[in-house]
Design an enzyme around this catalytic site. Structure first.
Site, PDB file in Angstrom:
ATOM      1  N   LEU A  69      57.167  29.113   6.427  1.00 25.54           N
ATOM      2  CA  LEU A  69      58.602  29.484   5.481  1.00 25.54           C
ATOM      3  C   LEU A  69      60.283  28.859   6.187  1.00 25.54           C
ATOM      4  CD1 LEU A  69      57.802  32.774   5.122  1.00 25.54           C
ATOM      5  CD2 LEU A  69      57.701  31.388   3.430  1.00 25.54           C
ATOM      6  N   ARG A  70      60.523  28.036   7.243  1.00 25.95           N
ATOM      7  CA  ARG A  70      61.293  27.618   8.056  1.00 25.95           C
ATOM      8  C   ARG A  70      62.035  27.081   6.935  1.00 25.95           C
ATOM      9  NH1 ARG A  70      61.827  26.673  13.791  1.00 25.95           N
ATOM     10  NH2 ARG A  70      59.134  26.844  13.676  1.00 25.95           N
ATOM     11  N   ALA A  71      61.599  26.202   6.279  1.00 28.92           N
ATOM     12  CA  ALA A  71      62.208  24.774   4.939  1.00 28.92           C
ATOM     13  C   ALA A  71      62.558  25.788   4.106  1.00 28.92           C
ATOM     14  CB  ALA A  71      61.190  24.730   4.206  1.00 28.92           C
TER      15      ALA A  71
END
Length: 657
Positions: free
Chosen positions: A255-257
């Site tokens: 989920l970093r993106a």
């Protein structure tokens, strides 16, 4: 605008930073990460001579001052030690006054400023991890030499690199918030303008800077205004859902993106003077935050599919934020106003629990990488052909015996500037490479001379000869050079496909372990360097794809080309140890006195002390034993094998190492 940095090349004078439609991607990425530092910094990738360093150094001058002082720009050299980065005990205070006082490192000096790492891909992995952790957390923790403390370290991390010199590991690449690819302009008019501005600056730096003073001040004011506005920008539920759809469509990990794209969209909206994120903001953010996160395999091409991006975003603009329900106690779903943890507000700590990956994850994904190359059968009449490459596979650790002193890496044991401390020595015996002070051994060396120096009480009496530096043992990277017979007999038995697969697999391993791998081939009447020693798996894949085979066997030329290449590499990097793997049946059929010349070439390699192994490709019931003879002249290990399989070839190199 007057500052000590005012005579740097102005940010707004860089061609591309002042375009009619706004800054180019590199300039825009730098601006956005300074507006919202929680974006996570910028990695600029590009060929040499593309103004990467120039524009980064100019960035500090256009940032709003901090406490009425210019924003600090701290440059971290790639040879820096961990002590210099994080800080350590103040040696003078410890020896003179007996106080264990902390001496700040580069992270502390970069607080509220910019930390710039040129050639970040050449920085040792553990230091890159340390920098990225500090940038994400906003603080640095020091636990060393009796010092235990935590200090603030909020800075914008900017790294630049030339991909031809090696790639960052996927885990580290993902930790940079934004990444941009840059290249020199191909338009002659733009190239001429770049040269014109550079020559004008070199001739009169002060006058050149004065001509752009107004533009610099306007840019500084716009950045300051955007910083003030970014906390008020709204990211609606519809906008957040659109970001999630984009990230899912491009199949990014974790989920970093999503988080970085949302933060970047907020920053771009503030930069544009808007109070709510639009599709244009999301489009810009996706172009900067996603390309490097979808490259889970080393051979994937960079960039983003613009058609797919447009398809996911669609043509309809985001609906406006619905009015908030009346009532003082309303705190229902979708209320992301001040004081709540909505998308438009701080998400502190969210980076630390999402999007993480480790070596095992990357290695497992790389074991299934398959080359896109397909075999090309030999052409009628016995001409040259291009062999395909089979699926690359995971290789076990290949390490060189003994303890070297090469470039820090992740393979063989070596004396390095990092790693565990195994002893101490004097600086001159350290080879001039410096190293952290070994406080205990320095005091011990001085203690035995205190009476002779007349000390009765008070501070310790030190002399330069007492100084001791730590000896550390870590890991180094190596060079594995394949010298491969690409003649017709090899092509007929499809050995080139197997050999290329082995080299490709070792390159994937080298990608993780920061090694160099090279390839020399010989066929027809000569030899060539098919793959110069490199860290770049992308460049390697391109060279291997078109590797031809066929013709006679110029063995001497192949050995001499390998000897020349190794000599050049030894001059460039004398500390990197090499292993030469000669893949041949030992035949020499090209030119007059081919056999004699091949033996003389082998003797030259033996005299140079090159560690080598000969993989004997001769097969059939009638064998001449020429490869064994060649091994004797090389002083190499001779390994007869009936079939040159990729796995057998890799096992041979491991046993010889």
């Amino acid at each position: 605008m007057s500052s000590p940095q005012s005579h740097h090349f102005p940010f707004s004078a860089v061609v591309g930073a002042d375009g009619p439609e706004g800054p180019d991607p590199m300039a825009l990425a730098l601006i956005l990460t300074t507006i919202a530092p929680d974006v996570g910094g910028v990695l600029v990738r590009g060929e040499k001579g593309t103004a990467k360093s120039t524009i980064v150094r100019a960035l500090a001058a256009v940032l709003p001052p901090v406490d009425d002082r210019p924003v600090p720009l701290v440059e971290l050299p790639i040879g820096a030690t961990e002590d210099r980065v994080t800080g350590s005990i103040n040696l003078e205070s410890a020896l003179a006054e007996g106080k264990a006082e902390y001496e700040p490192g580069l992270l502390a000096k970069a607080h509220r400023g910019i930390l710039y790492v040129d050639e970040v891909n050449l920085l040792h992995d553990h230091l890159v991890d340390l920098l990225l952790d500090a940038a994400a957390m906003g603080r640095a923790t020091v636990e060393r030499d009796g010092v235990s403390m935590t200090h603030e370290a909020r800075f914008v991390l900017v790294g630049t690199m030339n991909p031809e010199e090696g790639e960052l590991r996927p885990q580290l690449l993902d930790r940079f918030g934004l990444t941009v690819e840059v290249a020199a302009p191909r338009d002659p008019a733009l190239r001429a303008e770049v040269v014109r501005r550079r020559m004008a600056y070199d001739a009169d730096p002060a006058g050149f800077a004065a001509r752009y003073a107004a533009a610099e001040e306007a840019l500084q004011a716009r950045i300051a205004a955007a910083r003030g506005l970014v906390g008020e920008v709204r990211l609606t539920d519809a906008g957040l859902l659109k970001i999630a759809e984009v990230c899912a469509a491009f199949d990014v990990d974790g989920l970093r993106a999503d988080i970085v794209t949302a933060r970047t969209a907020l920053a771009h909206a503030a930069w544009s003077g808007r109070s709510q994120v639009t599709l244009d903001d999301i489009r810009v953010a996706a172009r900067l935050a996603l390309p490097h996160r979808r490259r889970r395999k080393p051979f994937d091409a960079p960039g983003l599919d613009e058609d797919l991006l447009d398809q996911v975003l669609g043509d309809d603009e985001l609906p406006p934020e619905p009015p908030e329900p009346e009532g003082p106690d309303d705190d229902g779903p979708g209320n992301d106003g001040p004081g709540n943890d909505g998308p438009g507000n701080s998400t502190e700590g969210s980076d630390d629990s999402t999007g993480e990956s480790d070596d095992s994850t990357v290695e497992s994904s790389q074991t299934s990488v398959e080359s896109s190359q397909t075999p090309v059968e030999s052409s009628p009449g016995g001409g040259s052909s291009v062999a395909g490459t089979g699926p690359a596979y995971r290789t076990r650790l290949l390490s060189v015996r003994g303890v070297g002193t090469g470039t820090a890496g992740r393979r063989s044991r070596a004396r390095t500037s990092n790693g565990r401390r195994v002893g101490a020595t004097t600086p001159d015996r350290q080879g001039g490479s410096g190293g952290a002070i070994h406080l205990t051994e320095t005091i011990r060396a001085a203690a035995r001379h205190q009476v002779a120096r007349g000390r009765t009480e008070g501070r310790l009496l030190l002399e330069p000869a007492d100084l001791r530096v730590a000896v550390r043992e870590g890991r180094e990277s190596n060079l594995v050079l394949f010298c491969v017979d690409a003649s017709g007999s090899m092509a007929a038995r499809r050995r080139m496909e197997q050999v290329k697969t082995a080299v490709l697999s070792l390159l994937l391993d080298a990608y993780q372990r920061r090694d160099k791998v090279g390839l020399v081939t010989f066929r027809g009447t000569g030899a060539e360097v098919a793959l110069p020693p490199t860290h770049s798996v992308d460049a390697a894949a391109q060279r291997l794809e078109d590797l031809p085979s066929g013709g006679r066997t110029p063995l001497a030329e192949g050995l001499l080309e390998a000897a020349h290449l190794l000599a050049v590499e030894r001059t460039r990097d004398p500390q990197r140890r090499a292993l030469l793997v000669v893949v041949t049946d030992g035949r020499a059929t090209a030119g007059a006195d081919a056999v004699v010349r091949s033996r003389l070439a082998a003797g030259l390699l033996a005299e140079a002390g090159i560690a080598s192994v000969v993989v004997d490709c001769e097969s059939g019931p009638m064998r001449m034993g020429l490869a064994a003879t060649l091994a004797a002249h090389l002083g190499a290990e001779h390994v007869p094998i009936g079939e040159v399989s990729a796995e057998a070839l890799v096992d041979v190199t491991r046993r010889a190492a």
